[in-house]
Design an enzyme around this catalytic site. Sequence first.
Site, mmCIF file in Angstrom:
data_model
loop_
_atom_site.group_PDB
_atom_site.id
_atom_site.type_symbol
_atom_site.label_atom_id
_atom_site.label_comp_id
_atom_site.label_asym_id
_atom_site.label_seq_id
_atom_site.Cartn_x
_atom_site.Cartn_y
_atom_site.Cartn_z
ATOM 1 N N ASP A 145 42.046 35.872 40.125
ATOM 2 C CA ASP A 145 42.755 35.370 38.951
ATOM 3 C C ASP A 145 41.814 34.474 38.144
ATOM 4 O O ASP A 145 40.622 34.380 38.440
ATOM 5 C CB ASP A 145 44.044 34.650 39.353
ATOM 6 C CG ASP A 145 43.810 33.419 40.217
ATOM 7 O OD1 ASP A 145 42.677 32.907 40.277
ATOM 8 O OD2 ASP A 145 44.787 32.955 40.837
ATOM 9 N N LEU A 146 42.344 33.808 37.157
ATOM 10 C CA LEU A 146 41.556 32.968 36.274
ATOM 11 C C LEU A 146 40.795 31.869 37.016
ATOM 12 O O LEU A 146 39.709 31.480 36.621
ATOM 13 C CB LEU A 146 42.473 32.347 35.203
ATOM 14 C CG LEU A 146 41.825 31.519 34.122
ATOM 15 C CD1 LEU A 146 40.839 32.368 33.318
ATOM 16 C CD2 LEU A 146 42.889 30.951 33.201
#
Length: 137
Positions: A14-15
């Site tokens: 994810d980010l």
Amino acid sequence: MHRFPVRVYFEDTDLSGVVYHANYLRFLERARSDLLRVIGIDQRGAHARGEGVYAIADMALRFVAPARLDDDLVVETRCLEVGGATVVMAQRILRGIDLLLEARVRAAFLTLGGRPRRQPREWVARYRDLSSAVQSA
């Protein structure tokens, strides 16, 4: 115990750079499917013959630590219990000796219409062989 290697790719993260929580489910599924293939359970053939399919009936997860980009992981899978229409497996995801996730998964064998049905007898025997080996280890 079945051991299935997994490498973490950019698409898995994810980010924040850690593995997105839902992707652990994919790692677990791949390991369970590989275990069935290794012990001679032909899920695709059973579906094609109209015998049935597996569906996850229950799953409990415990996240311990995050996996990150380019980590080499191993998913360990053990058969704990087998019934006429269900199988329960314990799974762990490890990075080296570090535990990242624990799971307990119950899969039910269903007709193509979604009703519970007994698993093929030879499959039950293969699962029982696996769970016996775990209990005696």
